[in-house]
Design a protein around this motif. Sequence first.
Motif, PDB file in Angstrom:
ATOM      1  N   ARG A 141     -52.624  36.763  46.052  1.00 39.71           N
ATOM      2  CA  ARG A 141     -53.441  35.549  46.075  1.00 39.71           C
ATOM      3  C   ARG A 141     -53.263  34.852  47.432  1.00 39.71           C
ATOM      4  O   ARG A 141     -52.300  35.161  48.160  1.00 39.71           O
ATOM      5  N   ASN A 184     -60.451  41.010  35.265  1.00 40.03           N
ATOM      6  CA  ASN A 184     -59.048  40.672  35.512  1.00 40.03           C
ATOM      7  C   ASN A 184     -58.263  40.948  34.235  1.00 40.03           C
ATOM      8  O   ASN A 184     -58.789  41.577  33.315  1.00 40.03           O
ATOM      9  N   THR A 239     -53.910  37.250  35.773  1.00 40.19           N
ATOM     10  CA  THR A 239     -54.310  35.844  35.626  1.00 40.19           C
ATOM     11  C   THR A 239     -53.247  34.975  34.954  1.00 40.19           C
ATOM     12  O   THR A 239     -53.344  33.747  34.987  1.00 40.19           O
ATOM     13  N   TYR A 247     -52.768  31.306  35.717  1.00 41.19           N
ATOM     14  CA  TYR A 247     -53.826  30.856  36.650  1.00 41.19           C
ATOM     15  C   TYR A 247     -55.183  30.770  35.952  1.00 41.19           C
ATOM     16  O   TYR A 247     -56.224  30.846  36.601  1.00 41.19           O
ATOM     17  N   GLU A 248     -55.182  30.663  34.621  1.00 42.50           N
ATOM     18  CA  GLU A 248     -56.443  30.809  33.877  1.00 42.50           C
ATOM     19  C   GLU A 248     -57.533  29.842  34.348  1.00 42.50           C
ATOM     20  O   GLU A 248     -58.665  30.247  34.622  1.00 42.50           O
ATOM     21  N   ASP A 254     -58.563  30.503  38.043  1.00 38.14           N
ATOM     22  CA  ASP A 254     -59.392  31.712  38.179  1.00 38.14           C
ATOM     23  C   ASP A 254     -60.790  31.475  37.604  1.00 38.14           C
ATOM     24  O   ASP A 254     -61.792  31.927  38.172  1.00 38.14           O
ATOM     25  N   MET A 268     -57.945  31.589  28.364  1.00 34.49           N
ATOM     26  CA  MET A 268     -58.940  32.008  29.368  1.00 34.49           C
ATOM     27  C   MET A 268     -60.337  31.595  28.937  1.00 34.49           C
ATOM     28  O   MET A 268     -61.152  31.148  29.761  1.00 34.49           O
TER      29      MET A 268
END
Length: 400
Positions: free
Chosen positions: A78, A113, A126, A129-130, A133, A164
């Motif tokens: 990232r 992902n 992910t 980082y949901e 992202d 997510m």
Amino acid sequence: MKKIFFILAVFCSINSFAQKFDTLALTPPMGWNSWNTFQTNISEKLVMETADMMVSSGMKDAGYIYLVLDDGWMAMERDDKGNLVPDPKKFPHGMKAVADYVHSKGLKFGLYNCAGTKTCAGYPGTRGYEYQDARFYASVEIDYLKFDWCNTDGINAKEAYTTMSKGLKVAGRPIIFSLCEWGNNKPWEWATNVGQLWRTTGDINNIFDGIKTYGTWHANGVMTIVDLNAGLRKYAGPGHWNDPDMLEVGNGMKESEDRTHFSIWCMMAAPLIAGNDIRKMSKETNSILTNKNIIAIDQDELGVQGFRYSDKDSLQIWCKPLRNGEWAVCFLNRGATAQNISFDWKNNVMADTAFKEMLNASSTTYKIRNVWTDKPSGTTDVPLKSVIEPHDVLVLKLGK
Ligand code: GLA
């Protein structure tokens, strides 16, 4: 007064926001995905050429709308703010440019992902980082997200996929959410409001039946997947589909096997995600993938996954109720030798107890049409006689 207008405006925008998501995938999604043929060897050039071919080959007109890049589109790390970064060599103009190109062709665009810390091929996952992202996906304007399940030790599947899903909703762009946890945690029991489709099995392979072993993991043949997916029909319906994995049509099986694979996917109301190199597909592959009659069975608005009515000596009969009281019936020869069939419609009442539909030819005469030849084929007043070649199908549509 101003306050009332404000409350009304907020109410209307929440309502239209919910509607945007509620109308996703009312019929099984159709598109193309890079994984089965290209694995991580993907690029901007491949996307552009594939998008062009989706239009010129007739795939788009047949309903294939989503062009989805699977694993391998990201750089290995990232950026310093934690954002996902497209691989600069494969996608030198970034992902928004790629999405713009796909959209300019009248298609929709998707990415991949994973719920874990890394994707299956080792790129940034992910986990944690949901929401960030999801904002990235909305900013590059994707329309479809496939979300995998590698590197997830100790993670609760329902919780991870729900997080997510919420992230995508908060980001505000209607994105089809495709759960890919291989059926390990029975998503059909909890994912109806989480995503629009969920994989029911491990990965598919280009073999008709059985299992292919690759060191520590194995992939399933087409018929093995059919057996795993068949019993889950009651969970499927408009907006929430069982996904028996992407298609292997055009990837090395015999033409009859490809036709059978495609027919059964349509009988099971499966998402139709082509997995071949459509830039180089043969005429035969093209005509299977774009056959409008069989696709209409898959895309039927009633949205019922078909069922196996009988299974004897490698000959199976599958039925799928369709809108307006019509039916699709598929005779499938799973065996290695040709089979003669003789089938008296009047002695076979096909009752779909789960969806309360019934095909009863002793009280109604149905007109029959052969789906693949597109020719009329008599009525149900006369017993059907036919020969079905090995690994082949006879698909009929019955109407009043
Ligand atoms: C898993 C999925 C496949 C594909 C690969 C990518 O195996 O089930 O469909 O997405 O990962 O690494």
